[in-house]
Scaffold this motif. Structure first.
Motif, PDB file in Angstrom:
ATOM      1  N   VAL A  86       7.709  -0.608   6.818  1.00  9.30           N
ATOM      2  CA  VAL A  86       7.049  -0.326   5.550  1.00  9.30           C
ATOM      3  C   VAL A  86       6.902   0.990   5.281  1.00  9.30           C
ATOM      4  O   VAL A  86       6.346   1.680   6.018  1.00  9.30           O
ATOM      5  CB  VAL A  86       5.302  -1.280   5.742  1.00  9.30           C
ATOM      6  CG1 VAL A  86       4.990  -1.096   4.513  1.00  9.30           C
ATOM      7  CG2 VAL A  86       5.664  -2.423   6.369  1.00  9.30           C
ATOM      8  N   THR A  87       7.396   1.142   4.224  1.00  6.58           N
ATOM      9  CA  THR A  87       7.416   2.636   3.471  1.00  6.58           C
ATOM     10  C   THR A  87       6.211   2.680   2.603  1.00  6.58           C
ATOM     11  O   THR A  87       6.037   1.740   1.522  1.00  6.58           O
ATOM     12  CB  THR A  87       8.690   2.778   3.059  1.00  6.58           C
ATOM     13  OG1 THR A  87       9.940   2.940   3.772  1.00  6.58           O
ATOM     14  CG2 THR A  87       8.765   4.534   2.202  1.00  6.58           C
ATOM     15  N   TYR A  88       5.574   3.534   2.746  1.00  7.47           N
ATOM     16  CA  TYR A  88       4.108   3.656   2.090  1.00  7.47           C
ATOM     17  C   TYR A  88       4.001   5.470   1.507  1.00  7.47           C
ATOM     18  O   TYR A  88       4.368   6.137   2.016  1.00  7.47           O
ATOM     19  CB  TYR A  88       2.848   3.104   2.840  1.00  7.47           C
ATOM     20  CG  TYR A  88       2.542   4.185   4.120  1.00  7.47           C
ATOM     21  CD1 TYR A  88       1.676   5.097   4.065  1.00  7.47           C
ATOM     22  CD2 TYR A  88       3.399   3.918   5.068  1.00  7.47           C
ATOM     23  CE1 TYR A  88       1.384   5.617   5.133  1.00  7.47           C
ATOM     24  CE2 TYR A  88       3.194   4.740   6.258  1.00  7.47           C
ATOM     25  CZ  TYR A  88       2.181   5.521   6.264  1.00  7.47           C
ATOM     26  OH  TYR A  88       2.048   6.406   7.338  1.00  7.47           O
ATOM     27  N   THR A  89       2.577   5.376   0.838  1.00 12.01           N
ATOM     28  CA  THR A  89       2.279   6.673   0.472  1.00 12.01           C
ATOM     29  C   THR A  89       0.721   6.706   0.423  1.00 12.01           C
ATOM     30  O   THR A  89       0.243   5.823   0.279  1.00 12.01           O
ATOM     31  CB  THR A  89       2.683   7.281  -0.752  1.00 12.01           C
ATOM     32  OG1 THR A  89       2.079   6.598  -1.719  1.00 12.01           O
ATOM     33  CG2 THR A  89       4.316   7.264  -1.106  1.00 12.01           C
ATOM     34  N   GLY A  90       0.076   7.775   1.012  1.00  9.35           N
ATOM     35  CA  GLY A  90      -1.270   7.921   1.042  1.00  9.35           C
ATOM     36  C   GLY A  90      -1.707   9.529   1.294  1.00  9.35           C
ATOM     37  O   GLY A  90      -1.149   9.764   2.389  1.00  9.35           O
ATOM     38  N   THR A 116       0.561  11.425  -2.530  1.00  9.98           N
ATOM     39  CA  THR A 116       0.899  10.027  -3.033  1.00  9.98           C
ATOM     40  C   THR A 116       2.440   9.980  -3.356  1.00  9.98           C
ATOM     41  O   THR A 116       2.987   8.746  -3.679  1.00  9.98           O
ATOM     42  CB  THR A 116       0.219   9.507  -4.404  1.00  9.98           C
ATOM     43  OG1 THR A 116       0.322  10.723  -5.231  1.00  9.98           O
ATOM     44  CG2 THR A 116      -1.332   9.456  -4.155  1.00  9.98           C
ATOM     45  N   ASN A 117       2.951  11.169  -3.373  1.00 10.46           N
ATOM     46  CA  ASN A 117       4.685  11.101  -3.764  1.00 10.46           C
ATOM     47  C   ASN A 117       5.110  11.590  -2.404  1.00 10.46           C
ATOM     48  O   ASN A 117       6.553  11.993  -2.495  1.00 10.46           O
ATOM     49  CB  ASN A 117       4.731  11.964  -5.034  1.00 10.46           C
ATOM     50  CG  ASN A 117       4.507  11.415  -6.227  1.00 10.46           C
ATOM     51  OD1 ASN A 117       5.342  10.601  -6.634  1.00 10.46           O
ATOM     52  ND2 ASN A 117       3.591  12.147  -7.040  1.00 10.46           N
ATOM     53  N   ARG A 118       4.821  11.454  -1.152  1.00 10.52           N
ATOM     54  CA  ARG A 118       5.365  11.872  -0.010  1.00 10.52           C
ATOM     55  C   ARG A 118       5.475  10.313   0.910  1.00 10.52           C
ATOM     56  O   ARG A 118       4.772  10.242   1.675  1.00 10.52           O
ATOM     57  CB  ARG A 118       4.401  12.836   0.686  1.00 10.52           C
ATOM     58  CG  ARG A 118       4.538  14.194   0.024  1.00 10.52           C
ATOM     59  CD  ARG A 118       3.721  15.290   0.648  1.00 10.52           C
ATOM     60  NE  ARG A 118       3.768  15.509   1.893  1.00 10.52           N
ATOM     61  CZ  ARG A 118       4.868  16.521   2.190  1.00 10.52           C
ATOM     62  NH1 ARG A 118       5.213  17.196   1.674  1.00 10.52           N
ATOM     63  NH2 ARG A 118       5.167  16.607   3.856  1.00 10.52           N
ATOM     64  N   PRO A 119       6.406   9.880   0.673  1.00  9.43           N
ATOM     65  CA  PRO A 119       6.460   8.599   1.470  1.00  9.43           C
ATOM     66  C   PRO A 119       6.638   8.734   2.921  1.00  9.43           C
ATOM     67  O   PRO A 119       7.113   9.880   3.446  1.00  9.43           O
ATOM     68  CB  PRO A 119       7.726   7.765   0.937  1.00  9.43           C
ATOM     69  CG  PRO A 119       8.296   8.364  -0.325  1.00  9.43           C
ATOM     70  CD  PRO A 119       7.792   9.879  -0.297  1.00  9.43           C
ATOM     71  N   ALA A 120       6.223   8.007   3.705  1.00  9.29           N
ATOM     72  CA  ALA A 120       6.249   7.791   5.127  1.00  9.29           C
ATOM     73  C   ALA A 120       6.721   6.261   5.739  1.00  9.29           C
ATOM     74  O   ALA A 120       6.300   5.280   4.968  1.00  9.29           O
ATOM     75  CB  ALA A 120       4.793   8.058   6.007  1.00  9.29           C
ATOM     76  N   THR A 121       6.988   6.118   6.871  1.00 13.34           N
ATOM     77  CA  THR A 121       7.248   4.747   7.272  1.00 13.34           C
ATOM     78  C   THR A 121       6.754   4.251   8.639  1.00 13.34           C
ATOM     79  O   THR A 121       6.660   5.140   9.541  1.00 13.34           O
ATOM     80  CB  THR A 121       9.053   4.453   7.531  1.00 13.34           C
ATOM     81  OG1 THR A 121       9.338   4.810   6.221  1.00 13.34           O
ATOM     82  CG2 THR A 121       9.209   3.147   7.891  1.00 13.34           C
ATOM     83  N   LEU A 122       6.020   2.982   8.492  1.00 14.63           N
ATOM     84  CA  LEU A 122       5.454   2.827   9.782  1.00 14.63           C
ATOM     85  C   LEU A 122       6.177   1.498  10.172  1.00 14.63           C
ATOM     86  O   LEU A 122       6.413   0.673   9.297  1.00 14.63           O
ATOM     87  CB  LEU A 122       3.923   2.363   9.417  1.00 14.63           C
ATOM     88  CG  LEU A 122       3.169   1.797  10.225  1.00 14.63           C
ATOM     89  CD1 LEU A 122       3.086   3.000  11.885  1.00 14.63           C
ATOM     90  CD2 LEU A 122       1.586   1.276  10.190  1.00 14.63           C
ATOM     91  N   ARG A 123       6.461   1.453  11.208  1.00 10.30           N
ATOM     92  CA  ARG A 123       7.304   0.430  11.813  1.00 10.30           C
ATOM     93  C   ARG A 123       6.795  -0.853  12.613  1.00 10.30           C
ATOM     94  O   ARG A 123       5.746  -0.440  13.454  1.00 10.30           O
ATOM     95  CB  ARG A 123       8.525   0.743  12.753  1.00 10.30           C
ATOM     96  CG  ARG A 123       9.352   1.790  12.184  1.00 10.30           C
ATOM     97  CD  ARG A 123      10.682   2.257  12.745  1.00 10.30           C
ATOM     98  NE  ARG A 123      11.240   3.448  12.312  1.00 10.30           N
ATOM     99  CZ  ARG A 123      12.082   3.039  11.234  1.00 10.30           C
ATOM    100  NH1 ARG A 123      12.267   2.023  10.674  1.00 10.30           N
ATOM    101  NH2 ARG A 123      12.626   4.534  10.574  1.00 10.30           N
ATOM    102  N   LEU A 124       6.646  -1.924  12.266  1.00 11.00           N
ATOM    103  CA  LEU A 124       5.784  -3.065  12.691  1.00 11.00           C
ATOM    104  C   LEU A 124       6.621  -4.075  13.448  1.00 11.00           C
ATOM    105  O   LEU A 124       8.059  -4.312  13.095  1.00 11.00           O
ATOM    106  CB  LEU A 124       5.034  -3.623  11.521  1.00 11.00           C
ATOM    107  CG  LEU A 124       4.420  -2.815  10.769  1.00 11.00           C
ATOM    108  CD1 LEU A 124       3.773  -3.595   9.520  1.00 11.00           C
ATOM    109  CD2 LEU A 124       3.302  -1.904  11.303  1.00 11.00           C
TER     110      LEU A 124
END
Length: 374
Positions: A86-90, A116-124
């Motif tokens: 899941v690629t997200y920002t926050g 909010t414009n710096r995406p990161a990815t959490l692997r699930l």
């Protein structure tokens, strides 16, 4: 827009095994599902905004409270654990409650990305069914991160996981899972909470009661006054969008409660929508914010939560538990504790609401709210 992308190399290492679990790395062939794709469903204020660094140039924001994103048509080759990224920002850490095909939502903590414009990815790792699946992102108790895309494995060796316990029979509704060769986790319950309850005849002894001892973490029950108060607080407006819970698991708890009440010659309880809203909200809140108590971290007690859901009560009680895998398991835990059993077999109560949610480790959190109307 869905875009097939082939990534060579890597195998996911699952660090938590559950309905949805956090994994450590990527895997082989993948397909991308853009959060802003027109086939997806946006509700409650969730909407697309521009994002220069995001895939497709957009992300979905406004998720949480009433805002919900459902990514539809996520294809899995077979039933079982499937890798997701899941690629997200926050700007700061936020929690998303993720539901697979309408099952009990799992609370997942997403670290902050510092913008909010710096995406990161959490692997699930999620337990999907063969064919099309729906992934719903929300958060009934606060804002969730903005979602850019979801990438799913489409080939390669699936993750190796311990056997799962599927509570509802539907993929994605897994409860607490114990790795092979290890002892089951402690299944804690909390002391029952009670408010002044209606005067009623004492229940008779059930014809069949468990002989096992209650869990070691069960505390003595609080005292219950014998008379109801003259009035109860005026209700406030209930939440606009209550947590979804899991209707099948909750209905089974109600059924078992009424079986036990029949043994004690108590009238059956009727499920009440307002009490269900209160119970679901409390389970979801405990799961998302990782606490276990009848009182929220802000000091809101269970009687206030029932009132805020719109139920005008003359007497009320609450049982909570965590870690039990099925309705039968949680009812056994409660019935093996004198205080919790007293709430279940209080012949003066008329209504019940049950709520269940899953925390970030996939452990189920249960709430029963009992009450009688004014």
């Amino acid at each position: 827009m869905r875009r097939p992308v082939l990534i060579v190399g890597g195998m996911a290492v699952v660090t938590v095994v559950a309905g949805i679990a956090v994994a450590a790395s990527a895997s082989a062939g993948t397909t991308t599902y853009e959060a802003e794709a027109s086939v997806n469903s946006l509700a409650g204020g969730a909407h697309a905004v521009d994002c220069g660094r995001c895939s497709g140039g957009k992300r979905i924001t406004g998720i949480g409270a009433e805002g919900v994103l459902t990514i539809t048509g996520v294809v899995a080759e077979k039933d079982g654990p499937t890798r997701l990224a899941v690629t997200y920002t926050g700007e700061r850490a936020r929690t998303a409650q993720i539901s697979v095909n309408g099952a009990v939502p799992t609370a997942i903590r997403f670290p902050g990305t510092r913008g909010t414009n710096r995406p990161a990815t959490l692997r699930l790792t999620a337990t999907l069914k063969s064919g099309d699946n729906n992934l719903t992102f929300g958060n009934s108790v606060g804002p969730a991160p903005d979602i850019d895309k979801v990438v799913i494995t489409t080939d390669g060796t699936p993750p190796t996981t311990a056997p799962t316990a599927t509570a509802s029979g539907e993929p994605g509704a897994t409860a607490t899972v114990t790795p092979t060769g290890t002892a089951p986790p402690t299944l804690p319950t909390s002391p029952p909470a009670t408010s002044p309850a209606p005067t009623s005849p004492a229940p008779t002894t059930p014809s069949a009661s468990p002989t096992t001892k209650p869990p070691a973490t069960t505390e003595p029950p609080t005292d219950t006054p014998t008379k109801p108060p003259a009035t109860s607080p005026a209700p406030t407006t209930p939440p606009a969008t209550p947590p979804t819970g899991n209707a099948a698991l909750e209905a089974e708890v109600v059924r078992i409660v009424n079986v036990e009440r029949a043994k004690a010659n108590c009238p059956a309880l009727t499920a009440d929508d307002k009490l269900t809203t209160a119970a679901r909200g409390h389970s979801a809140d405990m799961a998302a914010r990782n606490y276990f108590s009848h009182t929220t971290p802000e000091g809101v007690e269970f009687a206030t939560r029932i009132t805020n859901a719109g139920y005008r009560w003359s007497g009320a009680g609450e049982n909570i538990a965590k870690g039990q895998r099925t309705p039968a398991d949680v009812m056994t835990s409660w019935m093996n504790s004198a205080g919790h059993k007293a709430n279940i077999l209080n012949c003066g109560f008329k209504n019940i609401g049950v709520g269940v949610a899953a925390d970030a480790q996939g452990s189920l959190v249960w709430t029963q709210d009992f009450a009688s109307p004014r």
